[in-house]
Structures are given as structure tokens and as C-alpha cells.
Design an enzyme around this catalytic site. Sequence first.
Site, PDB file in Angstrom:
ATOM      1  N   ASP A 165      39.754  37.142  49.169  1.00  0.00           N
ATOM      2  CA  ASP A 165      41.130  37.658  48.390  1.00  0.00           C
ATOM      3  C   ASP A 165      40.943  36.865  47.421  1.00  0.00           C
ATOM      4  OD1 ASP A 165      43.490  38.858  47.365  1.00  0.00           O
ATOM      5  OD2 ASP A 165      44.951  38.259  48.900  1.00  0.00           O
ATOM      6  N   LYS A 192      37.970  41.490  47.894  1.00  0.00           N
ATOM      7  CA  LYS A 192      38.860  42.454  46.935  1.00  0.00           C
ATOM      8  C   LYS A 192      38.588  41.234  46.382  1.00  0.00           C
ATOM      9  CE  LYS A 192      43.206  41.530  49.695  1.00  0.00           C
ATOM     10  NZ  LYS A 192      44.428  42.239  50.338  1.00  0.00           N
ATOM     11  N   ARG A 252      42.987  43.989  65.057  1.00  0.00           N
ATOM     12  CA  ARG A 252      42.036  43.896  65.629  1.00  0.00           C
ATOM     13  C   ARG A 252      40.614  44.285  65.703  1.00  0.00           C
ATOM     14  NH1 ARG A 252      42.003  37.960  62.367  1.00  0.00           N
ATOM     15  NH2 ARG A 252      44.325  36.693  63.715  1.00  0.00           N
TER      16      ARG A 252
HETATM   17  P1  IMP Z   1      41.514  34.392  49.943  1.00  0.00           P
HETATM   18  O1  IMP Z   1      40.112  34.622  50.058  1.00  0.00           O
HETATM   19  O2  IMP Z   1      41.774  32.244  50.333  1.00  0.00           O
HETATM   20  O3  IMP Z   1      43.116  34.193  50.196  1.00  0.00           O
HETATM   21  O4  IMP Z   1      41.547  34.437  51.648  1.00  0.00           O
HETATM   22  C1  IMP Z   1      41.203  35.320  52.609  1.00  0.00           C
HETATM   23  C2  IMP Z   1      42.401  35.428  54.111  1.00  0.00           C
HETATM   24  O5  IMP Z   1      42.592  36.471  53.831  1.00  0.00           O
HETATM   25  C3  IMP Z   1      41.383  36.811  54.824  1.00  0.00           C
HETATM   26  O6  IMP Z   1      40.308  35.475  55.587  1.00  0.00           O
HETATM   27  C4  IMP Z   1      42.128  36.811  55.507  1.00  0.00           C
HETATM   28  O7  IMP Z   1      42.607  36.049  56.481  1.00  0.00           O
HETATM   29  C5  IMP Z   1      43.241  37.158  54.636  1.00  0.00           C
HETATM   30  N1  IMP Z   1      43.430  38.726  54.357  1.00  0.00           N
HETATM   31  C6  IMP Z   1      42.952  38.383  52.355  1.00  0.00           C
HETATM   32  N2  IMP Z   1      43.490  40.067  52.610  1.00  0.00           N
HETATM   33  C7  IMP Z   1      44.041  40.634  53.403  1.00  0.00           C
HETATM   34  C8  IMP Z   1      44.138  42.002  54.243  1.00  0.00           C
HETATM   35  O8  IMP Z   1      44.027  43.103  53.540  1.00  0.00           O
HETATM   36  N3  IMP Z   1      44.261  41.658  55.102  1.00  0.00           N
HETATM   37  C9  IMP Z   1      43.947  41.252  56.115  1.00  0.00           C
HETATM   38  N4  IMP Z   1      44.350  39.644  56.290  1.00  0.00           N
HETATM   39  C10 IMP Z   1      43.360  39.582  54.087  1.00  0.00           C
END
Ligand code: IMP
Length: 182
Positions: free
Chosen positions: A106, A134, A168
Site C-alpha cells: 500500500d 494498491k 483471511r
Molecule cells: P504498507 O505498504 O507499508 O502500507 O503496508 C502494507 C500492509 O498494510 C499489508 O501487508 C497489509 O497488512 C496492510 N494493508 C494495506 N492495504 C490493505 C487492505 O486493503 N486490506 C487489508 N490490509 C491492508
Amino acid sequence: MSYSIEQDVDQILISEEEIAKRVKEMGEQITRDYEGKPLILVGILKGANIFMADLARTVRGKVQLDFMVASSYGNGAVSSGQLKIVKDLPGDLTGKHILLVEDIIDTGLTLSKLQSYLLERGASSVKLCTFLDKPDHRKTVVDVDYVGFKVPDEFIIGYGIDYAEFYRNLPYIASLKREIYQ
Ligand code: IMP
Ligand code: MG
């Protein structure tokens, strides 16, 4: 009427069949890219658990499996940018080839921090593999080597990915109904 998790699903975005097909393709690509190089697949728990189990069985060649647990400080809904490693990789990583396996990327902060950390520990290479991307909320530039699917900016659940630790166990990727998390 009895409760079923399906009633919290807004839309099925990726079916079980599409998942299986894409995971196999990713495994074949990883097999080709690491030919002749022993590889450590490192799943980021808990989200990557189910993807990791499927992916690992499609990769041929010399492969070890390991896991890390990382948690961001601060409130759960927003990545604070500070990453705490709750379960680390043991031993000397010098000369090792690591592929980090994540459920969904994300902001990009988790993967980019873990990657720098493992490179600092002496790994020869640390590449990144995520089942879902995403791309709308990146807070850092991160070069992801393997991406299963791009998904829209919705709350995603299923295939290992949770909301409040639930969902999950859904075998497909779906978006969660807004009324559940808003
Ligand atoms: P980031 O890239 O550091 O923001 O972290 C990604 C993490 O955020 C993933 O491993 C998920 O645990 C959580 N995450 C991000 N988007 C989602 C979503 O749409 N649903 C559930 N968990 C998400
Ligand atoms: Mg995660």
C-alpha cells in the site's frame, strides 16, 4: 438467519481460479530468474501466509522458507512509518538471496524498510514479491520485482488478507462492504 462472511463482501475482485493461474505464472518466473541460485522465500506474516504456501509450491530449484513478523507503531489503520520487527530472520545472511513475499503493498513503507534492513545485514540480494499492489497511496518509491495483480483503492480482504483479523479464510480476493469498516 445464520451469519456467513460472504455477506460482508462487496465485490469479488479475483476468483480462486484466477489466483491459482497467476500464482503459477509468478512461480515459473521466479524459478527462471533464480536458476542456479539458492533462494530464501521470506513470507511476511500473517497476511502472506496463504499466498506463500501456494507460491512456494510453484517454485522449482533450491528454496528455503522463512518468515518475518513486522508491525508498525501507532494506530492500526494508518501506517506510522515506524516499523518494529517482531520476528526476525536468524543467523548470518551474508551472501544469501532473499525474496520477500508480501500479501499487499500500500504505502510501500513495510517492504522498503524490510528490504533495507536485510541488505544492511549483508544479504547479497533482497527482491520484493507482492500478491497485490494498491498503487494509489505510495509514500516511498519502491521497486517491486513481482506483482500478482493491481487492485483499486478499496479495503481488500481474503486469501490471507484481513480486516480486524477476520476474512483471511476467504478463498478469493474481495472488497469489504464500506459499512463494515466505516
Ligand atoms: P504498507 O505498504 O507499508 O502500507 O503496508 C502494507 C500492509 O498494510 C499489508 O501487508 C497489509 O497488512 C496492510 N494493508 C494495506 N492495504 C490493505 C487492505 O486493503 N486490506 C487489508 N490490509 C491492508
Ligand atoms: Mg501484511
